[in-house]
Design an enzyme around this catalytic site. Structure first.
Site, PDB file in Angstrom:
ATOM      1  N   GLU A 189       5.439   9.481  28.825  1.00  0.00           N
ATOM      2  CA  GLU A 189       6.390   8.836  28.382  1.00  0.00           C
ATOM      3  C   GLU A 189       7.228   8.251  29.442  1.00  0.00           C
ATOM      4  O   GLU A 189       7.963   9.082  30.220  1.00  0.00           O
ATOM      5  CB  GLU A 189       7.243   9.684  27.160  1.00  0.00           C
ATOM      6  CG  GLU A 189       8.262   8.597  26.289  1.00  0.00           C
ATOM      7  CD  GLU A 189       8.925   9.349  25.346  1.00  0.00           C
ATOM      8  OE1 GLU A 189       9.920   8.857  24.850  1.00  0.00           O
ATOM      9  OE2 GLU A 189       8.523  10.489  25.130  1.00  0.00           O
TER      10      GLU A 189
ATOM     11  N   ARG B   9       2.323  24.922  28.358  1.00  0.00           N
ATOM     12  CA  ARG B   9       3.023  24.379  29.237  1.00  0.00           C
ATOM     13  C   ARG B   9       3.417  25.159  30.414  1.00  0.00           C
ATOM     14  O   ARG B   9       3.868  26.483  30.207  1.00  0.00           O
ATOM     15  CB  ARG B   9       4.039  23.473  28.797  1.00  0.00           C
ATOM     16  CG  ARG B   9       5.301  24.508  28.211  1.00  0.00           C
ATOM     17  CD  ARG B   9       6.425  23.373  27.926  1.00  0.00           C
ATOM     18  NE  ARG B   9       6.089  22.330  27.026  1.00  0.00           N
ATOM     19  CZ  ARG B   9       6.612  20.998  27.287  1.00  0.00           C
ATOM     20  NH1 ARG B   9       7.190  20.898  28.434  1.00  0.00           N
ATOM     21  NH2 ARG B   9       6.094  20.179  26.591  1.00  0.00           N
TER      22      ARG B   9
ATOM     23  N   LYS C 240      12.655  16.949  30.781  1.00  0.00           N
ATOM     24  CA  LYS C 240      13.301  15.686  31.329  1.00  0.00           C
ATOM     25  C   LYS C 240      14.746  15.619  30.932  1.00  0.00           C
ATOM     26  O   LYS C 240      15.588  14.974  31.551  1.00  0.00           O
ATOM     27  CB  LYS C 240      12.388  14.568  31.060  1.00  0.00           C
ATOM     28  CG  LYS C 240      11.363  14.316  31.911  1.00  0.00           C
ATOM     29  CD  LYS C 240      10.568  13.108  31.307  1.00  0.00           C
ATOM     30  CE  LYS C 240       9.625  13.475  30.154  1.00  0.00           C
ATOM     31  NZ  LYS C 240       8.517  12.420  29.889  1.00  0.00           N
TER      32      LYS C 240
HETATM   33  P1  ATP Z   1       9.653  17.132  28.767  1.00  0.00           P
HETATM   34  O1  ATP Z   1       9.490  18.189  27.691  1.00  0.00           O
HETATM   35  O2  ATP Z   1       9.705  17.979  30.173  1.00  0.00           O
HETATM   36  O3  ATP Z   1      10.552  15.936  28.386  1.00  0.00           O
HETATM   37  P2  ATP Z   1       7.347  15.774  27.799  1.00  0.00           P
HETATM   38  O4  ATP Z   1       6.399  16.633  27.247  1.00  0.00           O
HETATM   39  O5  ATP Z   1       8.370  15.140  26.741  1.00  0.00           O
HETATM   40  O6  ATP Z   1       8.187  16.598  28.812  1.00  0.00           O
HETATM   41  P3  ATP Z   1       5.560  13.502  28.431  1.00  0.00           P
HETATM   42  O7  ATP Z   1       5.792  12.360  29.212  1.00  0.00           O
HETATM   43  O8  ATP Z   1       5.491  13.359  26.899  1.00  0.00           O
HETATM   44  O9  ATP Z   1       6.936  14.659  28.570  1.00  0.00           O
HETATM   45  O10 ATP Z   1       4.382  14.123  29.186  1.00  0.00           O
HETATM   46  C1  ATP Z   1       3.184  13.830  29.510  1.00  0.00           C
HETATM   47  C2  ATP Z   1       2.278  14.950  29.590  1.00  0.00           C
HETATM   48  O11 ATP Z   1       2.520  15.957  30.331  1.00  0.00           O
HETATM   49  C3  ATP Z   1       2.005  15.340  28.272  1.00  0.00           C
HETATM   50  O12 ATP Z   1       0.587  15.408  27.907  1.00  0.00           O
HETATM   51  C4  ATP Z   1       2.679  16.696  28.126  1.00  0.00           C
HETATM   52  O13 ATP Z   1       2.094  17.666  27.532  1.00  0.00           O
HETATM   53  C5  ATP Z   1       2.279  17.069  29.683  1.00  0.00           C
HETATM   54  N1  ATP Z   1       3.368  17.931  30.271  1.00  0.00           N
HETATM   55  C6  ATP Z   1       4.908  17.883  30.121  1.00  0.00           C
HETATM   56  N2  ATP Z   1       5.353  18.986  30.394  1.00  0.00           N
HETATM   57  C7  ATP Z   1       4.574  19.913  30.888  1.00  0.00           C
HETATM   58  C8  ATP Z   1       4.745  21.026  31.372  1.00  0.00           C
HETATM   59  N3  ATP Z   1       5.596  21.759  31.684  1.00  0.00           N
HETATM   60  N4  ATP Z   1       3.567  21.959  31.617  1.00  0.00           N
HETATM   61  C9  ATP Z   1       2.443  21.027  31.359  1.00  0.00           C
HETATM   62  N5  ATP Z   1       2.070  19.836  30.918  1.00  0.00           N
HETATM   63  C10 ATP Z   1       3.320  19.346  30.555  1.00  0.00           C
HETATM   64 MG    MG Z   2       7.687  13.867  25.172  1.00  0.00          MG
END
Ligand code: ATP
Ligand code: MG
Length: 558
Positions: A37, A261, A271
């Site tokens: 995102e 994760r 983020k």
């Molecule tokens: P955050 O919780 O840090 O804001 P998010 O999951 O909202 O991260 P996205 O941009 O939606 O961030 O994530 C893009 C991809 O990266 C998704 O498939 C998500 O599952 C993966 N991802 C995000 N954080 C992690 C992590 N700590 N370990 C592994 N994969 C991750």
């Molecule tokens: Mg997200």
């Protein structure tokens, strides 16, 4: 570490699934995606997901799309999109296509119409509070409201009205008609479209309704023919809904798989938290070298190889855990030790005069890489009568095991001569301001006829030719292992000493040609890289990591 270093590892559970799917003919080719995102910069957790998705496809001859999950118009920005594209490329991966969920808005809208026509979606006029109450709780079933029985025609008409802007934000939503008594809350008629009169970074003001994550994500996977849609564990309860949409819409059967994760010790990863650190000036920017963002790690001097190696070594888990940040640093040191150019830099200069050395400059040859490694090369460094050594490498009253310089003692100057300290020069307050030493002319490195054995070898620079440089010594941003899970606000655990600046250190002259792509080991001091804030007359180096992992020891002492 022995186990971690093993070259051959067994298949992880996702590799097993892919192998099985290829063998059984379920899919001919695999297609994965990385779906960020664009509401922040990518962090090391995302790097794990990138390496996993691209790595799987590479291993099995498939492809990977980079798809921006840009269905929330208010939080997304082009700056983030650009940084994400750059980060994926820097990590070493080339997407098959760069795509945007927003490009599917019309298709997604038509899929929602299809659901309505099948009697599987309805326009609900309830407020979000009412919907939350009607949904029930995990132990009580939800309740249907009067909107649930709207006719297909009425729903089509109202949904069209939502699209054409006839209603205000929050006045109506479109919900899937799934199962209000399902034990899985996600299945209790989830909202799939909401009204949001907001400007979108790509579609502008074309839309005022936006699909919710669950509807947009799975359907985008299906539109692209993604075979293995890999996400993190919190989406397990969403999987039945993911499958429900695909089944009811009768579209390409993408499948969702979940893994744990990545969480790293001494780090926060979300983020939202990283944004706070930037907005509230705890760090300077998203790419501050203390940030766990990919751009921060890059600026800190991390190499793509070290990050890829790290994500490979930690493997793919099905249960949440906390990975020790030392492992990331271990992978970094392993790479830098092989590939970093060796240089001599004196951080805290103590002037030394070699009293018996003539008033000339002699060029000494010294190796660029560690002995016995794959990389070879050497360079010349000037040696002269007036040198700097490190202040901490001299002690007037040394303890027994001090193998550096002391009055009457001898040390070798790296790739030069053995010197002996004859005299300590002090100012009126007794502070040591210089040393007078003599060199042993027979003892030149590579042609040593002195027959003397000395225990210490010091780095040094020649004063006249030395280049003044600024050093930024970075340390971990947090003092505790798990700041996000510790009591109170995570920002209370910020390490106040995460940045120490040495305004003026003295580098051997070859460093005046330093470039940002290169990695350096400053002998006996640590690994460094050139920072982007540098200008030709003012070089700034970031400490990537110290030579050894001293943190654990120090934490125990403290
Ligand atoms: P955050 O919780 O840090 O804001 P998010 O999951 O909202 O991260 P996205 O941009 O939606 O961030 O994530 C893009 C991809 O990266 C998704 O498939 C998500 O599952 C993966 N991802 C995000 N954080 C992690 C992590 N700590 N370990 C592994 N994969 C991750
Ligand atoms: Mg997200």
């Amino acid at each position: 570490m022995a186990e971690i270093q093993a070259e051959e590892r067994s298949l992880n559970f996702l590799e097993e699934i892919v192998e099985e799917d290829l063998k059984s003919g379920r899919y001919k080719n695999i297609l994965t995606r990385f779906p960020p995102e664009p509401n922040g910069y990518l962090h090391i957790g995302h790097a794990k997901s990138i390496c996993l998705n691209f790595g799987l496809a590479l291993k099995y001859g498939g492809k990977t799309n980079l798809r921006f999950d840009d269905t929330n118009p208010t939080k997304e920005e082009t700056e983030y999109v650009d940084s994400i594209i750059e980060d994926v490329k820097w990590l070493g991966f080339i997407p098959q296509q760069v795509l945007y969920a927003s490009d599917y808005f019309e298709q997604l809208y038509q899929l929602a119409v299809k659901l309505i026509k099948k009697g599987l979606a309805y326009v609900d006029d309830s407020s979000s509070e009412e919907i939350a109450i009607q949904k029930g709780t995990p132990t009580e079933p939800g309740m249907a409201n009067r909107y649930r029985d709207r006719t297909v025609e009425e729903n089509l008409h109202l949904f069209d009205g939502m699209r054409s802007g006839q209603y205000a934000d929050g006045e109506k939503v479109l919900r899937a008609k799934v199962d209000l008594s399902s034990p899985n809350m996600q299945m209790r008629d989830p909202i799939i479209y909401r009204i949001k009169k907001a400007h979108h970074h790509r579609t502008g003001n074309q839309w005022c309704i936006y699909p919710m994550y669950d509807f947009a994500h799975g359907q985008s996977d299906s539109i692209e023919n993604i075979t293995h849609s890999i996400c993190t564990l919190e989406f397990i309860p969403h999987r039945p809904l993911y499958d429900w949409f695909i089944e009811k819409l009768d579209i390409f059967p993408s499948h969702q798989y979940e893994f744990a994760r990545l969480n790293l010790s001494f780090t926060v990863m979300s983020k939202r938290k990283l944004l706070q650190l930037v907005d509230e000036n705890y760090v300077q920017s998203w790419d501050d070298p203390r940030m766990p963002t990919i751009s921060g790690l890059r600026r800190r001097g991390y190499t793509p190889e070290s990050i890829r190696n790290f994500t490979d070594r930690i493997g793919v888990q099905k249960r949440d855990n906390l990975i020790d940040v030392s492992l990331l640093e271990f992978c970094l040191r392993e790479d830098l030790n092989k590939n970093a150019l060796r240089k001599m830099v004196v951080f805290d200069p103590l002037p030394v005069t070699i009293t018996n050395y003539p008033d000339t400059v002699e060029m000494m040859t010294t190796e660029d890489y560690p002995e016995g490694g794959e990389k070879k090369g050497s360079r010349s460094v000037p040696f002269s009568r007036e040198l700097f050594i490190e202040r901490e490498d001299f002690m007037e009253d040394p303890p027994k095991k001090f193998f550096r310089l002391a009055p009457g003692k001898r040390v070798r100057l790296k790739s030069a001569y053995i010197i002996q300290c004859d005299e300590v020069v002090k100012d009126s307050e007794g502070k040591i301001i210089a040393l007078n030493c003599q060199y042993l002319p027979e003892s030149k490195s590579g042609a040593d006829l002195s027959g003397l054995k000395v225990q210490g070898t010091l780095h040094w620079v020649s004063r006249a030719q030395a280049v003044p440089v600024t050093l930024r010594l970075y340390d971990r941003l947090f003092k505790v292992e798990n700041p996000a899970a510790s009591e109170g606000d995570f920002k209370e655990y910020i390490n106040p000493d995460s940045l120490e600046i040495i305004e003026k250190a003295y580098a051997e002259p070859s460093l005046s040609g330093a470039v940002m792509e290169e990695r350096y080991q400053f002998l006996r001091k640590g690994y460094f890289c050139l920072d982007k804030d540098s200008s030709p007359g003012h070089l700034i180096f970031n400490r990537t990591v110290s030579l050894k992992d001293t943190w654990v020891k120090e934490a125990k002492k403290a």
